[in-house]
Write an enzyme that holds these catalytic residues in place. Structure first.
Site, PDB file in Angstrom:
ATOM      1  N   ASP A   1      11.295  21.541  67.071  1.00 43.43           N
ATOM      2  CA  ASP A   1      11.879  20.212  66.933  1.00 43.43           C
ATOM      3  C   ASP A   1      11.892  19.825  65.455  1.00 43.43           C
ATOM      4  O   ASP A   1      10.944  20.066  64.725  1.00 43.43           O
ATOM      5  CB  ASP A   1      11.077  19.190  67.746  1.00 43.43           C
TER       6      ASP A   1
ATOM      7  N   SER B   1       4.255  17.098  64.855  1.00 40.90           N
ATOM      8  CA  SER B   1       3.776  17.362  66.208  1.00 40.90           C
ATOM      9  C   SER B   1       2.308  17.771  66.113  1.00 40.90           C
ATOM     10  O   SER B   1       1.515  17.053  65.520  1.00 40.90           O
ATOM     11  CB  SER B   1       4.645  18.425  66.882  1.00 40.90           C
TER      12      SER B   1
ATOM     13  N   HIS C   1       5.171  13.672  68.317  1.00 40.23           N
ATOM     14  CA  HIS C   1       5.150  13.996  69.750  1.00 40.23           C
ATOM     15  C   HIS C   1       3.859  13.453  70.350  1.00 40.23           C
ATOM     16  O   HIS C   1       2.774  13.909  70.009  1.00 40.23           O
ATOM     17  CB  HIS C   1       5.219  15.512  69.955  1.00 40.23           C
TER      18      HIS C   1
END
Length: 186
Positions: A129, A9, A36
């Protein structure tokens, strides 16, 4: 080893820039990557990494069979999954951890598909995540690598992954390729 999954991310492009271009031209496994990215963007990651990597780089397509030595990026606004036969699937299901694509979705489906033949790598990021997905990979007997939080641009995601899967190898980003090659050789 049958496949590698990578999640990143915040700070992920820089981390992936140290991992993916270092993979050798004869790298034997498919590599599936979730980063992401905002939903309404073209996937600039494919073009960016295609110019840097020694193995093919592409955006994952629904129902596409996995090819060894290929890097697949999840498309913007779709979850990337692996089906039982090693085929890719795309889903527009609800975001997970505020993200679509979500790392956990890829990791959990790949753990189901590949079990002990899977290596999961969690890189830098600002949320959790990937932690539950890495736990699923470890529970299925797969291998786990987590970027050393000290070398991560944002340490939240690596810390969450280590909390979920404490037996993960903790590796500085510049040494991930060597750790992966050692796993494959075993």
């Amino acid at each position: 080893m049958r496949a590698v999954v990578i999640g990143a991310s915040a700070g992920g492009v820089q981390a992936l820039s140290q991992v993916l271009p270092s993979l050798p031209v004869d790298f034997p496994l498919p590599v599936l990557v979730v980063v992401h990215i905002p939903p309404r963007r073209d996937n600039a990651l494919v073009d960016l990494f295609a110019g840097k990597c020694r193995i093919p780089v592409k955006e994952a397509e629904d129902k596409e069979p996995l090819e060894p030595g290929t890097i697949y990026f999840a498309p913007p606004d779709y979850h990337l999954l692996v089906e039982a036969g090693g085929t890719l699937a795309l889903s527009s299901d609800e975001p997970v951890n505020h993200s679509r694509p979500a790392i956990d979705v890829l990791f959990e489906s790949a753990a189901d598909a590949f079990g002990t033949g899977l290596a999961g790598i969690v890189l830098t990021g600002a949320n959790s995540d990937g932690a539950e997905g890495l736990r699923a990979i470890c529970a299925a007997g797969g291998q786990a690598i987590v970027q050393d939080p000290a070398s991560a641009e944002v340490a939240t995601m690596p810390r969450a992954a280590l909390a979920a899967c404490p037996n993960s190898q903790t590796v500085r980003v510049e040494n991930i390729r060597q750790a992966l090659e050692a796993m494959i050789a075993r």
